[in-house]
Design a protein around this motif. Structure first.
Motif, PDB file in Angstrom:
ATOM      1  N   PRO A  92      33.295 -32.918  14.287  1.00 10.73           N
ATOM      2  CA  PRO A  92      31.664 -33.555  14.159  1.00 10.73           C
ATOM      3  C   PRO A  92      31.247 -34.033  12.690  1.00 10.73           C
ATOM      4  O   PRO A  92      31.194 -33.388  11.878  1.00 10.73           O
TER       5      PRO A  92
ATOM      6  N   ALA B  95      37.145 -34.225  18.930  1.00  9.66           N
ATOM      7  CA  ALA B  95      37.845 -34.167  18.129  1.00  9.66           C
ATOM      8  C   ALA B  95      38.540 -33.563  17.969  1.00  9.66           C
ATOM      9  O   ALA B  95      38.795 -32.812  18.852  1.00  9.66           O
TER      10      ALA B  95
ATOM     11  N   VAL C 274      29.096 -34.731  19.726  1.00  9.54           N
ATOM     12  CA  VAL C 274      29.706 -36.185  18.868  1.00  9.54           C
ATOM     13  C   VAL C 274      29.534 -37.439  18.604  1.00  9.54           C
ATOM     14  O   VAL C 274      29.394 -37.889  19.418  1.00  9.54           O
TER      15      VAL C 274
ATOM     16  N   ARG D  61      36.659 -29.021  14.872  1.00 12.42           N
ATOM     17  CA  ARG D  61      35.297 -28.821  16.087  1.00 12.42           C
ATOM     18  C   ARG D  61      34.649 -28.093  15.181  1.00 12.42           C
ATOM     19  O   ARG D  61      33.171 -27.971  15.340  1.00 12.42           O
TER      20      ARG D  61
ATOM     21  N   GLY E 180      27.635 -34.931  14.917  1.00  8.13           N
ATOM     22  CA  GLY E 180      27.175 -34.480  15.998  1.00  8.13           C
ATOM     23  C   GLY E 180      27.118 -32.463  15.918  1.00  8.13           C
ATOM     24  O   GLY E 180      26.645 -31.892  16.434  1.00  8.13           O
TER      25      GLY E 180
END
Length: 175
Positions: free
Chosen positions: A11, A63, A22, A66, A16
């Motif tokens: 993100p 993703a 995201v 994180r 995000g």
């Protein structure tokens, strides 16, 4: 229940991370959701905040890392720390038939996750390059795309037609 999986980098700090979804609220997301919408995978071409009404159709976005990594370059330790989340998502997404690796990091994360889950890999490692695709023995196809970051879109390395073509290919594979 998604059959299309997108694996990105992380993100974005002002996307995000800020919005809680995201690819939402940044220029990468603007490019991505427009292409997904045009290919029929998103209900609208924009994603500006979590409650904007966007829904994905037959698609799931995740993703590799994180949280937003410094300079958009996650360390190997960071990728390893976040790997269990991607592995669990893959376990839960049992209908996935097409995976789009957004950038080399997303592409490699998916290949590592397949290996960790004991899923079949080709004898020769697939090579990342925009539009490159490989189909595994279990019928899943991995398609490479340059990441829709401003670094790639401002320089013309990735154009809107190039990104759209990736999702048109994904749609064709699913039909």
């Amino acid at each position: 229940r998604a059959r299309l999986l997108l694996v990105g980098l992380a993100p974005a700090a002002h996307g995000g991370n800020r919005t809680g979804r995201v690819f939402t609220g940044d220029q990468s997301g603007a490019w991505l959701f427009e292409a997904l919408h045009e290919a029929g995978f998103a209900s609208q071409p924009t994603s500006v905040h979590r409650t904007d009404g966007l829904t994905l159709r037959d698609a799931y976005v995740t993703a590799t890392a994180r949280c937003a990594p410094p300079a958009n370059k996650p360390t190997l330790e960071e990728v390893a720390n976040c790997a269990p989340y991607l592995l669990e998502e893959l376990r839960l997404l049992g209908r996935v038939r097409v995976v789009v690796g957004l950038g080399r990091i997303g592409w490699q994360a998916y290949l590592r996750a397949r290996r960790a889950l004991g899923a079949p890999l080709p004898r020769r490692a697939p090579v990342f390059g925009h539009g490159a695709a490989t189909t595994f023995d279990d019928g899943v196809t991995l398609i490479a795309s340059y990441h829709p970051s401003q670094q790639n879109t401002f320089t013309g390395k990735l154009t809107r037609p190039m990104l759209r073509a990736v999702f048109d290919s994904a749609r064709d594979l699913l039909e």
